[in-house]
Design a protein around this motif. Structure first.
Motif, mmCIF file in Angstrom:
data_model
loop_
_atom_site.group_PDB
_atom_site.id
_atom_site.type_symbol
_atom_site.label_atom_id
_atom_site.label_comp_id
_atom_site.label_asym_id
_atom_site.label_seq_id
_atom_site.Cartn_x
_atom_site.Cartn_y
_atom_site.Cartn_z
ATOM 1 N N SER A 1 0.836 -1.207 0.000
ATOM 2 C CA SER A 1 0.000 0.000 0.000
ATOM 3 C C SER A 1 0.863 1.247 0.000
ATOM 4 N N VAL A 2 0.241 2.354 -0.436
ATOM 5 C CA VAL A 2 0.830 3.677 -0.315
ATOM 6 C C VAL A 2 -0.238 4.583 0.289
ATOM 7 N N ILE A 3 0.132 5.303 1.339
ATOM 8 C CA ILE A 3 -0.764 6.255 1.995
ATOM 9 C C ILE A 3 -0.189 7.652 1.793
ATOM 10 N N GLN A 4 -1.050 8.583 1.397
ATOM 11 C CA GLN A 4 -0.618 9.949 1.092
ATOM 12 C C GLN A 4 -1.380 10.941 1.962
ATOM 13 N N PHE A 5 -0.677 11.953 2.455
ATOM 14 C CA PHE A 5 -1.317 13.071 3.167
ATOM 15 C C PHE A 5 -0.363 14.251 3.132
ATOM 16 N N GLN A 6 -0.885 15.441 3.376
ATOM 17 C CA GLN A 6 -0.038 16.621 3.441
ATOM 18 C C GLN A 6 0.467 16.803 4.868
ATOM 19 N N GLN B 1 -8.640 10.911 9.113
ATOM 20 C CA GLN B 1 -8.708 9.969 7.999
ATOM 21 C C GLN B 1 -9.114 10.684 6.712
ATOM 22 N N GLY B 2 -9.900 11.744 6.840
ATOM 23 C CA GLY B 2 -10.296 12.508 5.668
ATOM 24 C C GLY B 2 -9.139 13.222 4.997
ATOM 25 N N LEU B 3 -8.025 13.382 5.713
ATOM 26 C CA LEU B 3 -6.844 14.010 5.134
ATOM 27 C C LEU B 3 -5.976 13.012 4.373
ATOM 28 N N MET B 4 -6.330 11.717 4.468
ATOM 29 C CA MET B 4 -5.488 10.675 3.903
ATOM 30 C C MET B 4 -6.121 10.039 2.666
ATOM 31 N N LYS B 5 -5.242 9.515 1.823
ATOM 32 C CA LYS B 5 -5.651 8.769 0.647
ATOM 33 C C LYS B 5 -4.798 7.509 0.593
ATOM 34 N N ILE B 6 -5.371 6.405 0.108
ATOM 35 C CA ILE B 6 -4.626 5.144 0.055
ATOM 36 C C ILE B 6 -4.744 4.505 -1.319
ATOM 37 N N GLY B 7 -3.651 3.900 -1.768
ATOM 38 C CA GLY B 7 -3.618 3.101 -2.980
ATOM 39 C C GLY B 7 -2.978 1.760 -2.662
ATOM 40 N N LYS B 8 -3.310 0.736 -3.445
ATOM 41 C CA LYS B 8 -2.804 -0.605 -3.157
ATOM 42 C C LYS B 8 -2.231 -1.236 -4.417
ATOM 43 N N ASP B 9 -1.054 -1.864 -4.245
ATOM 44 C CA ASP B 9 -0.405 -2.564 -5.351
ATOM 45 C C ASP B 9 0.679 -3.451 -4.742
ATOM 46 N N ASP B 10 0.689 -4.740 -5.090
ATOM 47 C CA ASP B 10 1.659 -5.668 -4.511
ATOM 48 C C ASP B 10 3.094 -5.304 -4.844
ATOM 49 N N ARG B 11 3.315 -4.526 -5.881
ATOM 50 C CA ARG B 11 4.676 -4.113 -6.217
ATOM 51 C C ARG B 11 5.241 -3.133 -5.183
ATOM 52 N N LEU B 12 4.377 -2.613 -4.328
ATOM 53 C CA LEU B 12 4.796 -1.722 -3.247
ATOM 54 C C LEU B 12 5.031 -2.465 -1.943
ATOM 55 N N ALA B 13 4.862 -3.775 -1.951
ATOM 56 C CA ALA B 13 5.018 -4.580 -0.739
ATOM 57 C C ALA B 13 6.500 -4.797 -0.465
ATOM 58 N N ILE B 14 7.115 -3.815 0.163
ATOM 59 C CA ILE B 14 8.535 -3.824 0.482
ATOM 60 C C ILE B 14 8.718 -3.338 1.913
ATOM 61 N N THR B 15 9.672 -3.943 2.624
ATOM 62 C CA THR B 15 10.062 -3.484 3.951
ATOM 63 C C THR B 15 11.586 -3.444 4.008
ATOM 64 N N GLY B 16 12.124 -2.479 4.743
ATOM 65 C CA GLY B 16 13.571 -2.371 4.869
ATOM 66 C C GLY B 16 14.268 -1.746 3.684
ATOM 67 N N GLY B 17 13.521 -1.094 2.786
ATOM 68 C CA GLY B 17 14.119 -0.364 1.674
ATOM 69 C C GLY B 17 14.024 1.129 1.924
ATOM 70 N N VAL B 18 14.132 1.895 0.855
ATOM 71 C CA VAL B 18 14.034 3.356 0.946
ATOM 72 C C VAL B 18 13.198 3.861 -0.217
ATOM 73 N N LEU B 19 12.346 4.845 0.047
ATOM 74 C CA LEU B 19 11.549 5.499 -0.975
ATOM 75 C C LEU B 19 12.164 6.850 -1.282
ATOM 76 N N ASN C 1 -6.109 8.401 -7.661
ATOM 77 C CA ASN C 1 -6.380 7.229 -6.814
ATOM 78 C C ASN C 1 -5.125 6.510 -6.338
ATOM 79 N N LEU C 2 -3.940 7.117 -6.582
ATOM 80 C CA LEU C 2 -2.651 6.562 -6.174
ATOM 81 C C LEU C 2 -2.349 5.204 -6.805
ATOM 82 N N SER C 3 -2.971 4.889 -7.910
ATOM 83 C CA SER C 3 -2.602 3.685 -8.642
ATOM 84 C C SER C 3 -1.294 3.932 -9.388
ATOM 85 N N ILE C 4 -0.552 2.869 -9.678
ATOM 86 C CA ILE C 4 0.698 3.000 -10.423
ATOM 87 C C ILE C 4 0.382 3.218 -11.896
#
Length: 520
Positions: free
Chosen positions: A177-182, A200-218, A262-265
């Motif tokens: 997932s990717v969560i976006q907010f200001q 929660q109204g300030l947030m937006k979420i998108g989902k994609d298995d290609r984002l399923a990473i831990t221990g990396g850097v964005l 919609n935060l899709s790739i």
């Protein structure tokens, strides 16, 4: 009072000041009999005067009468316009345990379920419990080793992936997932006590298995995001094999764009490398904003990272990332210190004689060490002699990795370790002082330009907060001896030279024979 460690080194040696080390490691005459060896000016016979063009200081902050700061490690952070630190995710557990089935090595109630805002100048803090949000938001916002990026042009902050418990607590996953907010809006809402519905109204979420990473850097280059290295780990963490988890390293730099609606790739590609030791097979290392000393261009630099395929060992050569399709590395370099994630303060020094970039690394977990108190050395030697192979040791050393414009490298050790020889720094990042960019003292990516600082001037470059703290370099008792820190250090840099010790004098950590990798 502030606990102040001054790393300014005079070029003369006072015999009344000594380093914390064993005579068997560094010669007769350096042995000390207590474990708190802190002085205002530390002298080491191996220190070379003027080795570094800057002086760096770490001042631990204390706030009498204020509530204790939270204890956190492996969290994401950003700094708002007021200089307040926003923190998301991570956990309140020390180094996870290594127990076999059916143990939960990541304790369920150790996840950080709060969004925090901290004023590092006053110690004031505010928080919001994300458990009040719907499950699709609350679960990934409690993940550990998540990837975050704050785009200062749009003020959008992105929270990607991370490893944590599912909302129903049935198992652990890496969230796709990717969560976006200001950032300004969310920190204002938290400080103002806004409702869960409003937050929660300030947030937006998108989902994609290609984002399923831990221990990396964005990171982000133009409109393209880069998800650098890391792994996907689903199921229960186990030390050496098992049937209740799946682990797969990314071995990639994933480049993508996000649809703003919609935060899709909307576009995707991946850089891979198949070198003999799989150089992209890295996670939990130091992947940091930097500057190419030859061109002055802003780049990303990967220093360290774990684990080399099939062994408990870290990578010791750098990778340089200057764009979505521009990656280079130098496997002839052998970085000795801080292979595991730790705070890194990056300083660029354009000089007619020797333009260089300097990465000052604060503790962490390392292939080599220099400073150990007598009790730390005794514990390290005892565990090593047992052949337990508990991995790489926690260190108190502060080191510097230098790269110059002609492609040469140097590595140094600062004469003073972390205050009180504390084994700090692992699983936390340096938090730059955002104001330096507006003051013209730093690049847009936060790297300090030393040439913009007047001679002998001292500037606050940022903060170090939290992380794992270890009692000993290696645990005397397996699965024990670590905790979560809530120490806050202000980091200052002065434009004046200081001494440092050549890293060639460091001591290689003796670990046991290579074993099947232990994911950690």
């Amino acid at each position: 009072m502030k606990n102040k460690l001054v790393l300014y080194i005079f070029s003369v040696l006072f015999s009344s000041v000594w380093m914390a080390c064993s005579s068997s490691d560094k010669g007769e005459g350096n042995e000390a009999e207590n474990n708190s060896l802190i002085s205002e000016v530390a002298m080491d016979p191996n220190a070379q005067a003027g080795a570094l063009p800057y002086t760096i200081e770490f001042e631990e902050q204390n706030f009498p009468g204020k509530a204790p700061l939270p204890r956190l490690q492996s969290f994401g952070s950003a700094v708002n316009q007021a200089g307040e630190i926003f923190m998301v995710g991570g956990r309140r557990q020390g180094l996870h345990t290594f127990d076999p089935f059916p143990a939960h090595n990541f304790v369920k109630d150790s996840a950080n379920n709060f969004l925090f805002v901290i004023d590092p100048s006053t110690g004031d803090q505010w928080s919001f419990n994300v458990k009040q949000l719907s499950a699709e938001f609350s679960a990934p916002l409690q993940a550990t080793n998540l990837q975050t990026y704050h785009d200062k042009e749009t003020d959008y902050m992105y929270v990607v992936g991370g490893y944590g418990w599912k909302a129903d607590s049935s198992d652990m996953v890496t969230f796709g997932s990717v969560i976006q907010f200001q950032l300004e809006a969310i920190t204002k809402a938290i400080k103002g006590g806004a409702s869960a519905q409003d937050i929660q109204g300030l947030m937006k979420i998108g989902k994609d298995d290609r984002l399923a990473i831990t221990g990396g850097v964005l990171s982000k280059s133009g409109e393209t995001f880069q998800l650098i290295f890391g792994q996907r780990f689903d199921g229960q963490y186990r030390a050496f094999g098992g049937t209740d988890f799946k682990q797969k390293y990314s071995n990639q730099i994933r480049n993508f764009r996000l649809n703003p609606q919609n935060l899709s790739i909307s576009a995707y590609g991946a850089e891979t490398n198949s070198g003999w030791d799989q150089p992209f097979h890295r996670r939990d290392g130091n992947i940091i904003e930097s500057v190419d000393p030859k061109s002055g261009a802003q780049i990303m630099t990967a220093l360290g990272g774990v684990f080399k395929p099939g062994i408990i060992g870290g990578y010791d050569y750098p990778i340089f990332i200057s764009g979505p399709s521009n990656v280079s590395m130098d496997s002839t370099v052998h970085q000795k210190f801080s292979q595991y994630e730790c705070p890194v303060i990056t300083i660029y020094n354009p000089n007619s004689q020797d333009t260089s970039v300097y990465h000052t690394m604060f503790g962490g977990i390392s292939l080599f060490y220099y400073n150990q108190t007598p009790s730390q050395k005794a514990a390290f030697d005892k565990v090593t002699a047992q052949g337990r192979n508990d991995g790489l040791p926690f260190i108190s050393d502060i080191s510097v990795f230098q790269r110059n414009a002609t492609g040469q490298y140097q590595e140094y050790i600062l004469p003073n370790p972390i205050p009180n020889n504390r084994l700090l720094g692992s699983s936390t990042n340096f938090i730059p002082n955002r104001a330096l960019v507006g003051q013209g003292l730093a690049f847009e990516n936060g790297v300090l330009d030393l040439s913009k600082v007047a001679a002998n001037d001292k500037v606050l470059v940022g903060y170090i907060f939290g992380g794992i703290e270890a009692a000993q370099p290696l645990p005397l008792v397996p699965n024990e001896g670590t905790s979560v820190s809530n120490s806050l250090f202000a980091v200052y840099v002065t434009n004046s030279s200081s001494a440092a010790i050549p890293a060639a004098l460091a001591i290689k950590a003796r670990t046991g024979p290579p074993l099947t990798e232990r994911p950690r």
